[in-house]
Design a protein around this motif. Sequence first.
Motif, PDB file in Angstrom:
ATOM      1  N   ILE A 114      56.685 -23.111  -0.850  1.00  0.00           N
ATOM      2  CA  ILE A 114      56.507 -23.709   0.478  1.00  0.00           C
ATOM      3  C   ILE A 114      56.946 -22.730   1.578  1.00  0.00           C
ATOM      4  N   GLY A 115      56.090 -22.579   2.588  1.00  0.00           N
ATOM      5  CA  GLY A 115      56.492 -21.887   3.811  1.00  0.00           C
ATOM      6  C   GLY A 115      56.459 -20.369   3.749  1.00  0.00           C
ATOM      7  N   LYS A 116      57.428 -19.751   4.452  1.00  0.00           N
ATOM      8  CA  LYS A 116      57.346 -18.306   4.680  1.00  0.00           C
ATOM      9  C   LYS A 116      57.447 -17.476   3.404  1.00  0.00           C
ATOM     10  N   SER A 117      58.283 -17.900   2.448  1.00  0.00           N
ATOM     11  CA  SER A 117      58.367 -17.108   1.210  1.00  0.00           C
ATOM     12  C   SER A 117      57.044 -17.190   0.444  1.00  0.00           C
ATOM     13  N   GLY A 118      56.432 -18.349   0.441  1.00  0.00           N
ATOM     14  CA  GLY A 118      55.126 -18.491  -0.214  1.00  0.00           C
ATOM     15  C   GLY A 118      54.062 -17.670   0.485  1.00  0.00           C
ATOM     16  N   ALA A 119      54.128 -17.647   1.811  1.00  0.00           N
ATOM     17  CA  ALA A 119      53.144 -16.878   2.586  1.00  0.00           C
ATOM     18  C   ALA A 119      53.294 -15.378   2.305  1.00  0.00           C
ATOM     19  N   LYS A 120      54.549 -14.937   2.175  1.00  0.00           N
ATOM     20  CA  LYS A 120      54.798 -13.526   1.831  1.00  0.00           C
ATOM     21  C   LYS A 120      54.285 -13.228   0.422  1.00  0.00           C
TER      22      LYS A 120
END
Length: 151
Positions: A114-120
């Motif tokens: 979920i969120g920024k770590s997933g986006a990275k």
Amino acid sequence: MDVAIFLGSNSDREYIEETQKILSDFNVSFETIVCSAHRSPEKLVSEITRVENLGVKVFVAMAGYAAHLPGTIAARTTKPVLGVPLPSSELQGIDALLSVVQMPGGVPVATLGIGKSGAKNAALLAIQILSLSSQELLDQWKKYKEALSKG
Ligand code: RP5
């Protein structure tokens, strides 16, 4: 164009900065498309077709709430789809996570956190997929991993 990043809303833009930066750092060509699966379904179909015609190799799709954007894209392409659930709603992304990860058998979506770590990680996973057919990218990826091991 190697990677198409689909965002469910302009309000999701804060999550793609790192994704875009990593792809740029690795010299991977990409395009960002803001398109809602439920508010603009016709546009979504035409954008998938357009990027397919441009030779896209990997899709990244990010959305919040009952996030059907990655699954809808997966229904219409033979390319890998990496889904990122976003914490837009009162449920802090648990709703989006379950929507993205729990695809019925036959239509896979590779689901990140979920969120920024997933986006990275979506950017890094896209790079790993592309490095299967690019020695140059594989060499860059190995250097990135080496640098990680020193941290
Ligand atoms: C989802 O609904 C989008 O991905 C976004 O995370 C959320 C809210 O969208 P807006 O109402 O702010 O456009 O479809």
